[in-house]
Every structure is written in C-alpha cells, then in structure tokens.
Motif scaffolding. Structure first.
Motif, mmCIF file in Angstrom:
data_model
loop_
_atom_site.group_PDB
_atom_site.id
_atom_site.type_symbol
_atom_site.label_atom_id
_atom_site.label_comp_id
_atom_site.label_asym_id
_atom_site.label_seq_id
_atom_site.Cartn_x
_atom_site.Cartn_y
_atom_site.Cartn_z
ATOM 1 N N UNK A 174 0.821 -1.213 0.000
ATOM 2 C CA UNK A 174 0.000 0.000 0.000
ATOM 3 C C UNK A 174 0.851 1.259 0.000
ATOM 4 N N UNK A 234 1.685 2.433 -3.454
ATOM 5 C CA UNK A 234 0.586 3.132 -4.122
ATOM 6 C C UNK A 234 0.122 4.367 -3.341
ATOM 7 N N UNK A 253 -1.238 4.628 -0.580
ATOM 8 C CA UNK A 253 -2.421 4.493 0.276
ATOM 9 C C UNK A 253 -1.990 4.569 1.735
ATOM 10 N N UNK A 308 -2.243 11.284 -7.701
ATOM 11 C CA UNK A 308 -3.237 10.622 -8.546
ATOM 12 C C UNK A 308 -2.607 10.150 -9.851
ATOM 13 N N UNK A 310 -0.529 7.106 -9.133
ATOM 14 C CA UNK A 310 -1.366 5.928 -8.872
ATOM 15 C C UNK A 310 -1.931 5.343 -10.157
ATOM 16 N N UNK A 311 -2.219 6.212 -11.120
ATOM 17 C CA UNK A 311 -2.830 5.706 -12.344
ATOM 18 C C UNK A 311 -1.820 4.900 -13.171
ATOM 19 N N UNK A 347 -3.700 -1.668 -8.753
ATOM 20 C CA UNK A 347 -3.749 -2.401 -7.489
ATOM 21 C C UNK A 347 -5.015 -3.238 -7.416
ATOM 22 N N UNK A 373 -7.270 -5.636 -4.701
ATOM 23 C CA UNK A 373 -7.440 -5.795 -3.259
ATOM 24 C C UNK A 373 -8.006 -7.166 -2.896
ATOM 25 N N UNK A 404 -13.354 -4.786 -3.842
ATOM 26 C CA UNK A 404 -13.742 -3.377 -3.848
ATOM 27 C C UNK A 404 -14.261 -2.906 -5.196
ATOM 28 N N UNK A 418 -12.879 0.597 1.683
ATOM 29 C CA UNK A 418 -12.277 0.001 0.489
ATOM 30 C C UNK A 418 -12.714 0.679 -0.801
ATOM 31 N N UNK A 419 -13.930 1.239 -0.796
ATOM 32 C CA UNK A 419 -14.417 1.901 -2.011
ATOM 33 C C UNK A 419 -13.575 3.126 -2.340
ATOM 34 N N UNK A 466 -10.164 1.874 -3.535
ATOM 35 C CA UNK A 466 -10.193 1.351 -4.891
ATOM 36 C C UNK A 466 -10.264 2.489 -5.898
ATOM 37 N N UNK A 491 -9.186 5.551 -5.417
ATOM 38 C CA UNK A 491 -7.881 6.220 -5.429
ATOM 39 C C UNK A 491 -6.859 5.389 -6.199
ATOM 40 N N UNK A 492 -6.968 4.059 -6.051
ATOM 41 C CA UNK A 492 -5.973 3.184 -6.679
ATOM 42 C C UNK A 492 -6.020 3.272 -8.196
ATOM 43 N N UNK A 493 -7.191 3.593 -8.784
ATOM 44 C CA UNK A 493 -7.185 3.775 -10.236
ATOM 45 C C UNK A 493 -6.903 5.232 -10.606
ATOM 46 N N UNK A 494 -6.489 6.015 -9.619
ATOM 47 C CA UNK A 494 -5.993 7.360 -9.921
ATOM 48 C C UNK A 494 -7.007 8.475 -9.722
#
Lengths: 259, 339
Positions: free
Chosen positions: A52, A55, A57, A91, A94-95, A99, A101, A105, B237-238, B241, B243-246
């Motif tokens: 994490x 990324x 997080x 951002x 991250x793109x 990731x 999970x 999610x 988690x939402x 998730x 944030x994880x795709x940017x």
C-alpha cells in the motif's frame, strides 16, 4: 535517466509506523521490468502495508520510492518536513500503478463494464467510445465479456476479482500490485484468478503479489520474499527459496502451518 | 325668575310621567315576569313540557312593547328544538315572524332548524365546499414551501456533510457549529428570530423569504448529519479502490461514494421530508398563509371543526403520496443490489 537494466521500481529504507508499532522496518527492494515478485509471510508482518505504501495508500515516514528512475511521491517543505506530494501528482502516479485488493472493492452501483470503464473515463478523460473499447478489451482478456452488463452483486468471488483485475488493467499500468487477491475466495475459485494473473505474467507485466498460496509462488514467481515483523527475512528464486530457505527455522514453521 | 320656575316645572312633570310609565309597565308585565320565572324553574327541574305550557300563556299584545311575546315564543322554539320536535320548534319561530316578518333571531333559528333537518353528510359536504377553495390556496403554498426546501436542503446538507468530514479544521468546525446551532434550537424560535428578530438589526425579510430561509437552514443541518452518516457508512475500500485507479478525492466522492449513499439515505431523508410537510405549519406564525393558517382562519370565522378535519385530510394526503414516492425511489436507487 532511463537505462536498459534499470529497475522499474526501487524501494530504499521504507519505514512505516502505526503508533508504537513498526509495520515496515527499512525495507529495500528492486523490481526489474517484467519481474514477478511474490511476498509471503505471517499476517501482521507488513506485507500489505509495504504494498500500500507503493501506491501511496499509506504515507511512509522514511525511505524513498524510485519509479522509472525518478524519486516519486514525497516532497520536503521549507521547514524540512517531508510530506506527500500534491494530490494531483499522487493521482497521476497511482494511475500508472494498478492495485488489486483482497476484497475486490468493485463499485457496486456500476455494471461490470462501468467498473472497468471508470478509470479511462473519469481519470484519463477518454471519450465514452474509447473507454468502452478499452474496457471491452480488458474484459475479454479476463474472460468475462458476457458479464459486461450485470452488476457485481451477481458475480462469484472469482469473477469479481477478475473484473477488479480488468479495472486495474484498463489504466494501462506499468506495475501491478496484488494484495492477497485470493484470500477472500472459496478454494475452487482461486484457480481462475491465478490463471488470469498467470496470463498477465506471460505478457510481461511487472507484478508484486502478496499471497498465501505457496503453489502459486513456486510456479509463477521470479523471486520469492519472506517477510516478518516488517523486514525481509529471506529471498530467492522459487527453487532456491523452497529448497534451501526451508532450513530457516521461522520460514519452516510458517510454511508448515499454512501448507 | 319666571324662566327658572318654568324649567323646574317641566323637569318635575317629565320625572313624574317617567315614574308613572315605569309603574304602569311594572304592573302591566307582572304576570309575564312571574310566568317566565316559573318557566325557568320548570326548565331547571328538567320539565321542559311544563315550561312550554307556561310560556304559551304569554299572548301577543298590541306592539308587544315589553318584548315578552317574542321572548316566550323563541324560548318555546328552543325548548322544542331541544326536545327534537322540529315541527313545533319551527311553528313557534313562525309565530314570531307572523308579527315581525324580519326578526333576525327567528330567521336564524329557522335556518338552523333547516340545517338540523338536512342529513349530516350533506352538511359536511356543504362545509367542505365552503372551506375547500381557501384551504386549497393554503395547500398550494404549503406544497410550494415543501418543494423549495426539497430542492434546497439536500444541496445544503451535502455541503455541510462534506464540510464536516473535511480534514481542514476550520471548515469542519464551522459545519459542526452550524449543525449544533440549528439542530439544538427549536425551528419555531429560528423562524421567529429570522422574521421578527433580525429586523431589529436592520435585516428585514418578506414572510416567504424568511420561511424558506428558516426551514432551509434547519433542514440543511438535519440532512447534513444524515448525509454524513451515509457517506461514512460506505466501506473504506471503495475510496481506496477509487484512489488506486488514480481518482482524486472529489472524483471518488462524486463518482463512487455519493452515488452509493442514495439507497441508504432514502429512508431517513424520506422521513425528514414527511416531517417537513408538517413543519411547514410552523411558518403560519410568521404571517405566511399556508394550509394550517387557512384552516385556522376558517375555523375561527365559522367555528366549524370541518375546516380542521379537512386540513388534516389534506396533510395526510400529502404525507401518504410522499411515503409511496419515496418507497419507489428507494427501490430504484438500490436496483444494483438485487439484480
């Protein structure tokens, strides 16, 4: 500066505390392009936290993250205090890193296609047509084209995780992080998810995978790392690791427990 | 001197004749007074027929200067009315009308006898038709208020909710204070303060503006807390998730988190809006003529409870429609959960 043998990702001295608990303790890791790194270890050993951190997080207190030869994610202000870079830069970073999970999610209010389109559409500002095209490609890749118009609630766990993989892939990431992708699945559903990940590996995707599936580690990994109490205890190729490191007392007891 | 004596004499004569007249009238009316007293005694003992018999002895005399005849006949009419003999009640009142064709007491009495003889439901329908136009005008204002607040308060509530969960301390503190203030004081007091209190500080509002302001602020505060709860109920988690795709925080809020709160928010927000329909009655205190005020006006003008019953029915109609509409919306909002 990008050179041929330069690692895609290079971590140095990553340290993260939760209160008085040290979750990750000065971890170094280089991941070359196309390499598949599998991290194993008991729960609470800091595997997920490390993943994490890559990324953003989790915000790390010490250490540097170098991605494609550039140090990323953290800046030092004029008072000498280190903090996360501006949100839009985070951002953007991250793109480039996908990731997946443990609990999928997926966005429950969007169809399967909507989930996969969301990144290209909202983050990359692609046209509806283009985003749809990419999403359909990715769904075909994970073998779920026929499920594109249903909502995630109707999918099995394995299907959900494959959609989650497609959603991450739709951003065309250079690195994929898998945080225990099969831990929430029934045993008979694990195979389909690993098949999908295996296919990705064959295409040359660089991946870091946290898992408890030793069979998968043996078969897929270029390198296996055993992590405990926030540090890397041992690492090596699967052959080397499972043959030689078994002598390591901690690893042996861990493997005996989960196998 | 002569003049003076003349006045005294005139005065004396006047006084004397007055006394005479009084004496005469007392002598003249004595029998009837006794009759009325006896009749009253009979009524007090509950013997209404006896009272009627006594009162009937009063006869019409030229001019009926003492008014005893009219008095007796109207008393008979009322007693017959109490005995449910509408026929005799009417004829007693008609005796009065035969002598004084435009005696208003007798005319009113006959009208109410007539109303008494018409069936109950017909009276109710007549009352309804009489009150409805005014009440509907009030109902239109009530609905106008409700629609305005339904449009305003979710926007205000969302802003307050986002402010409350902001990590930027000044913003979250202001929003906390706002909720604390408007949730912690009576809506009635807030309306009074805005409409009657603020003018003393040089800020004057029209009743409608004050009503919208008061209800809008109050309901924004309530919805703010509801929406905050909804946002925070979406699993962490939402956001990760997204944030994880940017996605940025706001993109994640807009595309992922807030749309998922709709279904969860419908029941409590529907509840609030039903409460809102009834709370609009409070603005009748700040010179707004809405449903409650119209009903109150009708009730006070005619002292007729039908006006209040009708208003209650209109409120019930509104709340029932809202209940059904919100149930439908709730099902629609959660369509992804069961398909």
């Amino acid at each position: 500066m990008k050179t041929a043998n330069q690692p895609l990702l290079s971590l140095k001295g990553i340290t993260k505390h939760f209160g008085s608990l040290t979750a990750v303790n000065g971890v170094d890791l280089d991941v070359c392009p196309g390499e598949i790194v599998v991290i194993i270890g008991p729960s609470g050993s800091g595997k997920s936290t490390l993943l994490r951190s890559i990324n953003f997080l989790e915000e790390i207190e010490e250490g540097t993250i170098v991605f494609e030869g550039e140090e990323i994610g953290y800046v030092t202000n004029k008072h000498g205090r280190r903090h996360l870079d501006a949100p839009h830069k985070i951002c953007a970073l991250r793109s480039e890193i996908g990731m997946v999970f443990q609990h999928f999610n997926l966005f429950p209010h969007m169809t399967v296609l909507g989930n996969v389109m969301e990144g290209p559409l909202t983050v990359q500002k692609k046209s509806l047509e283009e985003a749809r095209h990419i999403a359909l490609d990715m769904l075909a890749k994970v073998g779920l084209s026929d499920k594109r118009d249903v909502y995630p609630a109707t999918l099995s766990g394995g299907q959900k995780q494959r959609v989650a993989i497609a959603r991450a892939l739709a951003m065309r990431p250079k690195l994929m992080l898998f945080d225990e992708p099969t831990s929430a699945l029934d045993p008979e559903l694990i195979g389909e998810v690993f098949d999908t990940i295996r296919d990705l590996g064959k295409e040359g995707m660089t991946m870091i995978i946290v898992t408890h599936q030793m069979g998968f580690a043996k078969e897929m990994a270029d390198r296996v790392i055993f992590m405990e109490k926030g540090s890397f205890v041992a690492q090596g190729t699967p052959e080397d690791f499972f043959a030689n490191q078994m002598e390591h007392e901690r690893i042996k007891s861990f493997l005996n427990r989960i196998l | 001197m002569k003049f003076f004596t003349g006045r005294v004499v005139t005065k004396a004569i006047l006084l004397f004749s007055c006394l005479l007249l009084l004496l005469a009238s007392v002598c003249f009316a004595t029998d009837y007074d006794q009759l009325f007293t006896d009749a009253n005694d009979a009524m007090a003992q509950g013997d209404l027929p006896a009272a009627i018999t006594l009162l009937k002895k009063v006869e019409f005399e030229k001019g009926d200067e003492s008014g005893a005849f009219v008095r007796s006949r109207m008393q008979i009419a009322r007693l017959q009315f109490a005995l449910k003999d509408m026929e005799k009640a009417s004829s007693a009142a008609k005796e009065v009308l035969a002598v004084y064709p435009d005696n208003s007491e007798a005319l009113n009495f006959l009208a109410s006898v007539k109303q008494e003889q018409t069936p109950r439901y017909q009276v109710f329908v007549q009352d309804c038709l009489r009150f409805l136009p005014q009440l509907l005008k009030g109902a239109v204002m009530t609905i106008t208020l409700v629609v305005c607040i339904i449009l305003i308060s979710p926007v205000g509530g969302l802003l307050i909710a986002l402010g409350r969960i902001s990590t930027f301390k000044p913003v979250s503190s202001i929003c906390w204070f706002f909720i604390w203030l408007f949730r912690g004081t009576p809506l009635l007091l807030q309306l009074f303060f805005i409409y009657y209190g603020l003018p003393s500080m040089g800020i004057t509002f029209k009743p409608f503006t004050a009503a919208i302001l008061g209800l809008g602020l109050n309901y924004s505060a309530y919805l703010g807390e509801i929406i905050r709860g909804g946002i925070q109920s979406i699993e962490h988690g939402q956001m990760e998730a997204a944030k994880a795709i940017g996605m940025s925080y706001w993109q994640a809020m807009r595309r992922v988190i807030i749309p998922q709160t709709y279904k969860r928010l419908m029941p409590p927000i529907g509840n609030e809006f039903i409460a809102l329909i009834k709370d609009t009655a409070l603005v009748s205190t700040i010179a707004m003529v809405e449903l409650m005020r119209s009903a109150d006006q009708m009730f006070n003008a005619y002292f007729n409870v039908t006006a209040l019953i009708l208003a209650a029915l209109i409120y019930l109609l509104f709340t029932t429609i809202f209940t059904f509409v919100f149930e439908k919306i709730e099902v629609r909002a959660g369509i992804y959960e069961n398909r």
